[in-house]
Design a protein around this motif. Structure first.
Motif, short mmCIF file in Angstrom:
data_model
loop_
_atom_site.label_atom_id
_atom_site.label_comp_id
_atom_site.label_asym_id
_atom_site.label_seq_id
_atom_site.Cartn_x
_atom_site.Cartn_y
_atom_site.Cartn_z
N LYS A 250 0.82 -1.20 0.00
CA LYS A 250 0.00 0.00 0.00
C LYS A 250 0.86 1.26 0.00
CE LYS A 250 -3.74 2.48 0.27
NZ LYS A 250 -4.81 2.45 -0.75
N GLU A 251 0.53 2.16 -0.91
CA GLU A 251 1.11 3.49 -0.91
C GLU A 251 -0.02 4.45 -0.53
OE1 GLU A 251 3.19 4.39 -4.49
OE2 GLU A 251 4.25 2.46 -4.51
N THR B 116 -2.66 7.24 0.18
CA THR B 116 -3.13 8.40 -0.56
C THR B 116 -3.28 9.58 0.39
OG1 THR B 116 -5.50 8.04 -0.19
CG2 THR B 116 -4.46 6.79 -1.98
N ASP B 117 -3.63 10.74 -0.16
CA ASP B 117 -3.86 11.93 0.67
C ASP B 117 -5.34 12.13 0.99
OD1 ASP B 117 -1.16 12.67 0.77
OD2 ASP B 117 -1.29 13.65 -1.19
N ALA B 118 -6.15 11.12 0.70
CA ALA B 118 -7.60 11.26 0.90
C ALA B 118 -7.95 11.36 2.38
CB ALA B 118 -8.31 10.06 0.29
N ASP C 107 -7.31 1.43 3.17
CA ASP C 107 -6.45 2.47 3.73
C ASP C 107 -6.08 2.19 5.18
OD1 ASP C 107 -6.45 4.58 1.52
OD2 ASP C 107 -8.60 4.26 1.81
N ARG D 287 0.61 6.89 6.18
CA ARG D 287 1.77 6.56 5.36
C ARG D 287 2.95 6.12 6.24
NH1 ARG D 287 1.69 10.89 2.90
NH2 ARG D 287 0.59 10.16 1.03
#
Length: 340
Positions: free
Chosen positions: A161-162, A164-166, A233, A305
């Motif tokens: 997993k990378e 996200t900025d969500a 996420d 992250r």
């Protein structure tokens, strides 16, 4: 039995569609074959076939063992027999820490436990992936043989997993069989609030659709599971406080870590040995803790992250199929040497 320089044949089974057979049967057998010096095969059940079982020198029963008469015949034939514990259930009293309650359970389940104990007594050992199960296994009359934990989702070592900025539409993810869905009942109101307040999607990767129309139920598939996790996420894991759950191995949590997901868990004793709170995951000791931590992760992509990457590095830095299989091979060689 062959001597320690001979090729010996190891049987894994029973063959099932379960993840445990794929990981601890098929994949471990493949790694043993690559290392050389052994032959491997698989056996079926329902019922177990004695003639088929007799074709192996070593039998590794993944969660399920044959009936007493079959085990006796295998013992007479000099077969080495091991139970691979996974998340099986031995019998009630062995999980009880309180001595008085343990004695009471022994009396209450006397006939059932005696039957189980006779079968376990014929085994040469029980493979466990956490030292916390050692005493439980000994109470059941078996010799504990510890293995390094194995990561089940191999594909995620290099595909992870990378974050996200969500902060809207964040996916909250859980995986497990339908029987364990009620484990999450205590946190269902929190999950619903996450959906209502932040537009979170709540996803259960499972084998059966549940009763809540606001939860997305996906059909678990071993082949696609590592990729499915990359759509999430935040992972979560909640358990009840029973003795059995307290000692369960953290396979699923380790899988989340290996996929690079930050996981929020109501930690068992075994999970506390794997996760570093606040660094490679989060411990939620209460429902309020759970809501606070999940809310923070939803609103702070950089925290997702940071913890996800640390979890991924920790998992793959400490655990591997290769070390798991090498340790198993060492146990087998020692048992064969003892057998002479």
């Amino acid at each position: 039995m062959p001597d320690d320089k001979s090729v010996f044949k190891v049987g894994f089974g029973p063959r099932t569609d379960a993840n445990s057979f794929t990981q601890s049967g098929v994949k471990v057998a493949g790694e043993l074959l690559r290392a050389g010096g052994v032959e491997c095969g698989y056996f079926r059940w329902e019922p177990f076939d004695l003639d088929e079982l007799m074709g192996f020198d070593v039998l590794i029963f993944i969660k399920y063992i044959p009936e007493l008469d079959v085990l006796k015949a295998l013992k007479r034939a000099g077969k080495i027999m091991l139970l691979d514990y996974q998340d099986t259930f031995l019998y009630p009293s062995v999980y009880e820490e309180n001595r008085l309650r343990r004695y009471a359970k022994k009396l209450y389940y006397l006939s059932t436990e005696r039957r189980a104990a006779k079968r376990f007594a014929l085994l040469d050992g029980c493979l466990i992936a956490t030292p916390l199960l050692g005493e439980v296994v000994r109470r059941a009359g078996m010799r504990p043989l510890e293995l390094p934990r194995q990561i089940y989702n191999d594909d995620n070592e290099f595909h992870f997993k990378e974050a996200t900025d969500a902060t809207r539409g964040v996916v909250l993810y859980w995986t497990g069989v339908s029987l364990n869905q009620p484990q999450n009942n205590a946190i269902l109101p929190v999950l619903r609030r996450m959906k209502d307040r932040f537009g979170c999607r709540v996803v259960y990767d499972t084998n059966r659709t549940g009763e809540h129309d606001w939860i997305e139920y996906r059909t678990f598939d071993n082949a696609t599971w590592p990729r499915e996790m990359l759509l999430a996420d935040i992972a979560f894991r909640w358990r009840d406080t029973s003795n059995l759950q307290h000692l369960k191995d953290p396979n699923k949590v380790l899988s989340y870590m290996a996929a690079g997901l930050p996981a929020v868990i109501h930690p068992t004793a075994a999970e506390r040995l794997v996760v570093r709170d606040g660094e490679t995951g989060f411990f939620a000791n209460t429902v309020d803790d759970f809501e606070r931590i999940v809310t923070r992760l939803v609103l702070e992509p950089e925290l997702r992250r940071k913890v996800g990457m640390a979890a991924h590095a920790e998992a793959w830095g400490k655990y591997s199929l290769r070390s798991h299989a090498a340790c198993l091979r060492g146990h087998l060689m020692q048992l064969m040497k003892e057998r002479g």
